[in-house]
Enzyme design. Structure first.
Site, PDB file in Angstrom:
ATOM      1  N   PHE A  35      -9.883  -7.988 -28.522  1.00  0.00           N
ATOM      2  CA  PHE A  35     -10.241  -8.362 -27.164  1.00  0.00           C
ATOM      3  C   PHE A  35     -10.931  -7.249 -26.390  1.00  0.00           C
ATOM      4  O   PHE A  35     -11.602  -7.503 -25.404  1.00  0.00           O
ATOM      5  CB  PHE A  35      -9.000  -8.810 -26.383  1.00  0.00           C
ATOM      6  CG  PHE A  35      -8.633 -10.234 -26.641  1.00  0.00           C
ATOM      7  CD1 PHE A  35      -9.421 -11.268 -26.172  1.00  0.00           C
ATOM      8  CD2 PHE A  35      -7.493 -10.547 -27.349  1.00  0.00           C
ATOM      9  CE1 PHE A  35      -9.086 -12.585 -26.404  1.00  0.00           C
ATOM     10  CE2 PHE A  35      -7.150 -11.859 -27.592  1.00  0.00           C
ATOM     11  CZ  PHE A  35      -7.945 -12.888 -27.122  1.00  0.00           C
ATOM     12  N   ASP A  39      14.111   8.451  14.439  1.00  0.00           N
ATOM     13  CA  ASP A  39      13.419   9.494  15.209  1.00  0.00           C
ATOM     14  C   ASP A  39      14.066  10.854  14.965  1.00  0.00           C
ATOM     15  O   ASP A  39      15.045  11.228  15.607  1.00  0.00           O
ATOM     16  CB  ASP A  39      13.461   9.126  16.693  1.00  0.00           C
ATOM     17  CG  ASP A  39      12.829  10.198  17.572  1.00  0.00           C
ATOM     18  OD1 ASP A  39      11.996  10.962  17.057  1.00  0.00           O
ATOM     19  OD2 ASP A  39      13.175  10.244  18.768  1.00  0.00           O
ATOM     20  N   SER A  42      -1.925   4.773  18.327  1.00  0.00           N
ATOM     21  CA  SER A  42      -1.641   6.095  18.886  1.00  0.00           C
ATOM     22  C   SER A  42      -1.073   7.065  17.865  1.00  0.00           C
ATOM     23  O   SER A  42      -0.995   8.266  18.122  1.00  0.00           O
ATOM     24  CB  SER A  42      -0.646   5.958  20.043  1.00  0.00           C
ATOM     25  OG  SER A  42       0.613   5.492  19.570  1.00  0.00           O
ATOM     26  N   ARG A  75      10.215   8.249  19.941  1.00  0.00           N
ATOM     27  CA  ARG A  75       9.259   7.392  19.255  1.00  0.00           C
ATOM     28  C   ARG A  75       9.236   7.774  17.775  1.00  0.00           C
ATOM     29  O   ARG A  75       9.812   8.790  17.382  1.00  0.00           O
ATOM     30  CB  ARG A  75       7.870   7.536  19.883  1.00  0.00           C
ATOM     31  CG  ARG A  75       7.387   8.974  19.952  1.00  0.00           C
ATOM     32  CD  ARG A  75       6.140   9.128  20.794  1.00  0.00           C
ATOM     33  NE  ARG A  75       5.688  10.521  20.787  1.00  0.00           N
ATOM     34  CZ  ARG A  75       4.567  10.941  21.348  1.00  0.00           C
ATOM     35  NH1 ARG A  75       3.781  10.074  21.971  1.00  0.00           N
ATOM     36  NH2 ARG A  75       4.216  12.218  21.297  1.00  0.00           N
ATOM     37  N   ASP A  90       7.764 -11.054 -28.354  1.00  0.00           N
ATOM     38  CA  ASP A  90       7.052 -10.286 -29.389  1.00  0.00           C
ATOM     39  C   ASP A  90       7.603  -8.875 -29.509  1.00  0.00           C
ATOM     40  O   ASP A  90       6.847  -7.910 -29.650  1.00  0.00           O
ATOM     41  CB  ASP A  90       5.552 -10.247 -29.095  1.00  0.00           C
ATOM     42  CG  ASP A  90       4.727  -9.816 -30.317  1.00  0.00           C
ATOM     43  OD1 ASP A  90       5.208 -10.037 -31.452  1.00  0.00           O
ATOM     44  OD2 ASP A  90       3.630  -9.274 -30.138  1.00  0.00           O
ATOM     45  N   GLY A 115      -8.097   3.457 -28.474  1.00  0.00           N
ATOM     46  CA  GLY A 115      -7.916   2.426 -29.480  1.00  0.00           C
ATOM     47  C   GLY A 115      -8.829   1.251 -29.213  1.00  0.00           C
ATOM     48  O   GLY A 115      -9.398   1.123 -28.129  1.00  0.00           O
TER      49      GLY A 115
END
EC number: 2.7.11.1
Length: 545
Positions: A85, A494, A464, A500, A198, A81
């Site tokens: 603008f 974990d 790491s 970790r 609007d 379209g």
């Protein structure tokens, strides 16, 4: 900035806007209700056009920051379209192959700083509303020397307006379903401090061409942020749908409900309630406010539907239903889908979601929130400033309680205290800006891959590929979270029990659902999101569309 596909012009300050006409009759006929004063920001003096255009030639003039080149991220395809603008194109994301719509706004058409601000605010508001199932999703904004590009969800099913034209009018059942969507968008906007200004059938698109396709609200070019009690005076909108108080230059968010009421009338009859041969004639009819329920098909329309429309089109605005009250009206909720209790503001639901997260996730969200762009955070920044009444940079319990009340919450004090405790990550007794943003920004911004990678890297200081106990302790000190049980966090996240947290475990934690708000405003608890979805927000079910 205009229609989703047409990129039409609708600047709130443009002197050539067709909405800005002589409303002399309003002042003559309704002098007590009309006002020429406003708390909205004045545009002030204009800079010379040449100087303004020179500033716009910078690739950061509108968005305020550098962005990747659009064509590095997307391939641009056929035109969808064109308007005053700019142009809207089909575009394809290079990395995923997903298709989107790209609205490219020509910067040379932005003739004033106010036009630039309109574009900037539209992008901010789209980010602010992100995650609502009936609002078109913004994917991102890009800027170069010549254009601002807004990439958003592709809706290929056409306009709701076309559906109305095809059918003349909908069945009441279908009209009620559509009303729930439209007013649900209004309620979501208002709860987030946004006034649309609007609404009209043309600004709702069907996601697909199927008859069961979901509706998506588009075009937030005239939308503004508002604070409770704020009054606006700039006359904006479309003639058939504009509320009388807008013509009288003294209005607030209630005007959106009027506009939604006009849409309901059109859905049921196929014609607008206020009609004339000329624009001024339309405005005159709006100010009179006389509704025709005698012509066809109104004798066959239910009394409940007509009652709803009357109550949505009441003047003065204080006598009009709120968006939430519309959703609770018997005609809207006859099938049991509409909410049966007051809707909490969307921000409140996000606070509740935040309260269920573990401390590592809260730290990660703060890290991500700090790196979000200005346009993504603008709406929440305004809400924080509105709640932080003493401008101290932190929200106290009393400020939170009063702020939630002004935004429509009716929570008990104990519930507000729980939210305060949840958002106050560092346990300082107040909610600072970072904590507020982390607790209220929608998760679809926080779960994107680039944000998750950056957050993981923040914790994984040695690179790491794992977050260790030492690294987690270091992060907790940085966030003033001395009372956190590090072992408990590791144990919770974990999954392979190696002591970790790897990236996969981190992502799983971040994507785990807690509390979410669904399309009709009700809360669901423990609803997980899928690890493959970019948008964790749920969609509106077929029964509530």
């Amino acid at each position: 900035m205009g229609n989703y596909y047409s990129c039409g012009a609708s600047s709130t300050s443009s002197p050539t806007s067709p909405s800005l006409v002589d409303y002399y009759y309003c002042y003559h006929r309704y002098p007590s209700s009309c006002s020429s004063t406003s708390t909205a920001t004045s545009s002030g003096g204009r800079m010379p056009i040449r100087s303004h255009q020179q500033r716009l030639s910078s690739p950061t003039a509108v968005l305020g920051h550098e962005t990747p080149a659009l064509r590095e991220v997307y391939t641009v395809g056929r035109k969808l379209g064109q308007g005053q603008f700019g142009t809207t194109y089909l575009c394809t994301q290079v990395s995923t192959g997903a298709e989107y719509a790209c609205k490219s706004i020509a910067k040379r058409k932005l003739l004033s700083p106010e036009d630039v601000e309109d574009v900037r605010r539209e992008i901010q508001i789209m980010h602010h509303l992100a995650g609502h199932g009936s609002v078109v999703t913004i994917q991102g904004a890009y800027e170069d020397n010549l254009y601002v590009h807004i990439v958003m969800e592709l809706c290929e099913g056409g306009e709701l307006f076309d559906r109305i034209v095809e059918r003349g009018y909908f069945s009441e059942r279908k009209a009620a379903e559509i009303t729930r969507v439209i007013v649900g968008v209004v309620e979501a906007c208002h709860s987030l401090g946004v006034m649309h200004r609007d609404l009209k059938p043309e600004n709702f698109l069907l996601k697909e061409s199927s008859s069961s396709s979901s509706l998506k609200a588009i075009d937030f070019g005239l939308s503004v942020f508002f604070k409770p009690g704020q009054v606006f005076s700039d006359v904006v909108g479309s003639p058939y749908y504009v509320a009388p108080e807008v013509l009288c230059k003294h209005y607030g968010p209630e005007a959106d409900v009027w506009t939604a009421g006009v849409i309901v009338y059109i859905l049921l009859s196929g014609v607008p309630p206020f009609w004339a041969e000329t624009q001024q004639g339309i405005f005159d009819a709006v100010l009179r406010g006389s509704l025709d329920f005698d012509s066809d098909p109104w004798p066959t329309i239910s009394d409940s539907a007509k009652d709803l429309i009357r109550r949505m089109l009441r003047s003065p605005p204080r006598e009009r239903l709120t968006a939430h009250q519309v959703l609770c009206h018997p005609w809207v909720c006859d099938d049991g889908v509409a909410p049966d209790r007051p809707l909490a503001p969307a921000v409140l639901s996000r606070l509740k979601q935040f309260s269920a997260m573990n401390r590592l996730k809260k730290m990660a969200l703060r890290v991500i929130a700090r790196n979000l762009s200005e346009e993504e955070l603008a709406g929440l920044k305004e809400m924080f400033k509105a709640m932080d009444t003493d401008a101290s940079g932190a929200i106290t319990f009393d400020e939170l309680k009063e702020g939630l009340r002004r935004y429509g919450s009716n929570l008990r004090e104990a519930e507000i205290r729980d939210l305060m405790d949840a958002a106050d990550v560092d346990k300082s007794g107040t909610i600072d800006y970072d904590e507020f943003i982390a607790a209220t920004v929608h998760l679809n911004k926080l779960e994107r891959e680039e944000h998750l990678l950056a957050a993981f890297a923040y914790f994984d200081r040695d690179g790491s590929g794992y977050i260790t106990v030492d690294e987690l302790e270091h992060a907790c000190r940085d966030h003033n979270m001395a009372d956190v049980g590090i072992d408990d966090i590791i144990r919770e996240v974990d999954q392979d029990n190696d002591g970790r947290i790897d990236y996969g475990e981190f992502v799983a934690m971040m994507k785990k659902g807690a509390i979410d708000i669904i399309g009709n405003g009700r809360l669901t608890i423990g609803r997980p999101t899928t690890a493959t979805s970019d948008d964790p927000s749920p969609t509106i079910s077929s029964s509530s569309r």
